[in-house]
Scaffold this motif. Structure first.
Motif, PDB file in Angstrom:
ATOM      1  N   TYR A 261       0.850  -1.293  -0.079  1.00  0.00           N
ATOM      2  CA  TYR A 261      -0.025  -0.154  -0.034  1.00  0.00           C
ATOM      3  C   TYR A 261       0.955   1.505   0.024  1.00  0.00           C
TER       4      TYR A 261
ATOM      5  N   GLY B  92       2.653   2.072  -3.518  1.00  0.00           N
ATOM      6  CA  GLY B  92       1.837   2.759  -4.305  1.00  0.00           C
ATOM      7  C   GLY B  92       1.622   4.086  -4.008  1.00  0.00           C
TER       8      GLY B  92
ATOM      9  N   ARG C 224       4.990   6.196  -5.022  1.00  0.00           N
ATOM     10  CA  ARG C 224       5.259   6.021  -6.258  1.00  0.00           C
ATOM     11  C   ARG C 224       4.157   6.772  -7.218  1.00  0.00           C
ATOM     12  N   ALA C 225       2.981   7.151  -6.608  1.00  0.00           N
ATOM     13  CA  ALA C 225       1.869   8.067  -7.200  1.00  0.00           C
ATOM     14  C   ALA C 225       2.275   9.589  -6.655  1.00  0.00           C
TER      15      ALA C 225
ATOM     16  N   ARG D 224       6.410  -7.109 -11.361  1.00  0.00           N
ATOM     17  CA  ARG D 224       6.183  -5.626 -11.250  1.00  0.00           C
ATOM     18  C   ARG D 224       7.788  -4.997 -10.798  1.00  0.00           C
TER      19      ARG D 224
END
Length: 429
Positions: free
Chosen positions: A188, A191, A194-195, A306
């Protein structure tokens, strides 16, 4: 094309060996067991009488933190002083705060750091306090029930305690997905970073579940070790032919996550980088793995894909390795499926042989152990392997660690409810 790498720039630990990252690493590197006979309560009525619980801890065992200029120093000191009494914490939240403060200090960050948040995993939260309060309620009526019972015991309070202790105003979330909780919390966090939705996150896992109710419940399920009550240090023995169940463990393993370029720009030490995460569900059974392991294989393959890594680039696997008969054999078979011929050149170990099974903190324990192994060029052992089970025919680093530098590793995590999670990590360059 590989996605951006997320750096681990600070580590903090509260384990069965005591408070502190170096205390933990020294014991694990040497292959010492944290399992002992339970003395927190009388275990003689239970089939299982051993565990790897946390020792007594104090908030002062963690380093004090500098305050960010935007935070009033006096206010920060007041927060720590007010909450320094152990009675205000569950065992889990006290361990979490101690480990979080060590990790934050190690990363060179300050109390009140802007654009910072907390995402951690747990299985039981402050379950020991809740169990104690229910027991006292039914035996002593209303006389001894503390007004702190609910806010201290609930799972969601764990991240809040860390946010308060570090004066962080960003996201403050707790994931509870069973044994994969802290691996999933890490995915979690990966993500969000990275965003660009967070600059820096305190991540990890904690559990403190050595209680009469939990020991009795797991004993009734016949999943914990009962054959080594007289020699507790030998009870957790992943991959050994004589294994007879897991040892319930406790602890908090916390780490600071941020984009690698950010960590390097501010001169932080990067222990390792997290490159990929995968999660699946067998949708098979409440407590049993699917013997076919199809979704376990898929979770590991997903993490590798990934991360942009071929299986051949992995040099070490931190196994889930619980010390139960079926699970260990199924996991080894799944790892062999993922790595094919490379599995014969691959080594790995189960940290649970030394610290027991810390439930929702399992993934964080594996991630911290792997980060230190990558950083220091030493792979810790699986202890208590006297007769390797033929069904677990891989190099599990039996009884002795190995000084070797690997470039990448995979951390595997499997849990009740058919959940599977995996994280791929790389060595800091």
């Amino acid at each position: 094309m590989r996605p951006s790498r997320i750096a681990i720039s600070g580590i903090g630990v509260a384990s069965p060996f005591g408070a502190g990252r170096e205390c933990y690493w020294d014991h694990v590197k040497q292959g010492r067991s944290g399992t002992r006979r339970i003395d927190e309560f009388d275990p003689s009525q239970f089939a299982c009488q051993v565990a790897a619980p946390l020792p007594a801890l104090c908030v002062d065992q963690a380093p004090r933190l500098e305050s960010h200029p935007s935070l009033d120093t006096q206010a920060g000191d007041d927060v720590l002083r007010e909450r320094a009494e152990a009675r205000r914490y569950s065992r889990a939240s006290l361990a979490a705060v101690i480990a979080a403060r060590e990790a934050w200090h190690d990363a060179g960050l300050r109390m009140g750091e802007p654009d910072a948040g907390v995402i951690i995993g747990t299985g039981g939260g402050g379950i020991e306090l809740g169990e104690k309060q229910y027991r006292e309620f039914f035996t002593d009526g209303l006389k001894r029930v503390t007004p702190y019972a609910i806010p201290i015991a609930i799972c969601g309070m764990l991240s809040s305690e860390i946010s308060i202790a570090l004066q962080l105003h960003g996201i403050s979330h707790v994931l509870s997905t069973g044994c994969t909780s802290s691996t999933d919390a890490t995915g979690y966090a990966l993500g969000l970073l990275r965003a660009g939705e967070a600059e820096v996150l305190l991540c990890g896992g904690v559990d403190a579940c050595v209680t009469p109710g939990m020991i009795y419940g797991f004993s009734r399920m016949r999943v914990v070790s009962t054959a080594f009550n007289d020699v507790p240090e030998q009870a957790s023995r992943p991959f050994d032919a004589t294994r007879d169940g897991f040892v319930l463990g406790e602890g908090a393993w916390m780490y600071v996550l941020e984009r690698e370029e950010r960590a390097r720009a501010r001169g932080a030490h990067v222990y390792a980088v997290i490159e990929g995460y995968g999660s699946t569900c067998d949708a098979y059974h409440r407590v049993q793995m699917d013997p076919e392991g199809i979704q376990i294989v898929r979770a590991m393959a997903m993490a590798l894909q990934r991360a942009g890594r071929a299986p051949e680039s992995i040099g070490y696997v931190n196994f889930h390795g619980t010390s139960t008969q079926l699970n260990d054999a199924i996991e080894i078979r799944c790892v062999r499926t993922v790595f094919d011929g490379h599995a014969d050149r691959l080594c790995g170990s189960s940290t649970k042989s030394m610290v027991g099974h810390p439930q929702g903190a399992s993934g964080a324990c594996g991630i911290v152990t792997t980060a230190l192994a990558l950083d220091r060029g030493f792979l810790p052992p699986t202890i208590n392997v006297t007769h390797l089970d033929p069904a677990c025919d891989m190099d599990v680093l039996p009884n002795q660690g190995r000084a070797i530098q690997v470039e990448a590793a995979l951390c595997n995590c499997l849990g009740f409810g058919s959940k599977n999670s995996a994280v791929v990590m790389g060595r800091a360059q």
